[in-house]
Design a protein around this motif. Sequence first.
Motif, mmCIF file in Angstrom:
data_model
loop_
_atom_site.group_PDB
_atom_site.id
_atom_site.type_symbol
_atom_site.label_atom_id
_atom_site.label_comp_id
_atom_site.label_asym_id
_atom_site.label_seq_id
_atom_site.Cartn_x
_atom_site.Cartn_y
_atom_site.Cartn_z
ATOM 1 N N GLY A 89 -45.541 -12.705 34.932
ATOM 2 C CA GLY A 89 -44.512 -11.654 35.995
ATOM 3 C C GLY A 89 -43.195 -11.559 35.466
ATOM 4 N N ARG A 95 -46.011 -7.076 36.963
ATOM 5 C CA ARG A 95 -45.675 -7.671 38.248
ATOM 6 C C ARG A 95 -46.388 -7.308 39.608
ATOM 7 N N TYR A 211 -39.645 -11.069 43.858
ATOM 8 C CA TYR A 211 -39.386 -11.428 42.295
ATOM 9 C C TYR A 211 -37.654 -11.643 42.523
#
Length: 330
Positions: A89, A95, A211
């Motif tokens: 990631g 991602r 994220y």
Amino acid sequence: MSVIRHDFTIDVTAVMPVDQTVTGPVHVTATVVADPEVLSDRPTVVLAIPGGTYHRRYWDLQPPGREDYSKAAWLARRGVVFVACDYLGGGDGTRPDDGDFMTLEVAADAAHAVHRFVREHLEKGELTDALPPLPDASYVGIGQSLGGFITMMQQGKFGDYAGIGIFGTSPKIIANIPEHRRFEGISQEERRRLIMEDNAKSSGLSVLPAYHGAPRENFRGIFHTLDVPDDLWAYDEAECHTVISRVTGTDGMTPGLAAPFADRIDVPVFLAFGESDVSEDPRAEPTAYPRSPDATVVVVPKMAHMHNFADTRVRLWRRFADWLPVVAAV
């Protein structure tokens, strides 16, 4: 001597959780750094994972106007095949839209898949045309900060390496992180929720997105010594800063989460800390690895959490290079 660099990607989709629907393949990115002119017939291959919000470039720093900041190149010139890997990631990897399945253990599963890919392709001479087949290489895994947790969980679960290096990581207690409280005696679910709140605060956010990064200014005096030059600070922010899944990051801030995996490690361990770092007592860290036959602890002065930026970084690199033969001996 001529150091070569080769970027490649590894498909880790097969090790993603079976109950997780992932649209499209999931990749992790890596760079091999080596000097073919100084390779022995039985070289050491080091696979390295950086800390949270750090690109794999952390291992191969090349700040403008400065020399000898690349640990990867320094070791490569001494015959090591160095593979700098992004974590799941992060960096240049995939991602997925819903990254909340990316626990620290899933990141370790992905690191295991990367190790298998690298080993298979190096043995056959298929990783890059610049390297010959290396069927008799030995493998060492290292990790910085979050990467240290991933490496120790990978080793405890799969036993991939003949030895591991854990840099700035403690499976016991995580100290000196701004905005973070201690959470003894509460459930794992509640602890994860509270740590996620603290991660948001330390990242300068009201709510932690799927994220997120870690603005370097919020970690002045933690990631770097307070007198770090402005150009290195700017280089870190511009070239090394990446994002991390909020669940991976939260797991990395959970004291004791990786301890059951560290308990299983039965190979030599190299434990390195700066004098300003995240361990409350670096010299007590070997007790977290009761099965290891050889535990080396190094504490380096004038060094903060991100070791490779410190003026004393080569001192640490030399100690690590001197330790590598211990792996073969044990």
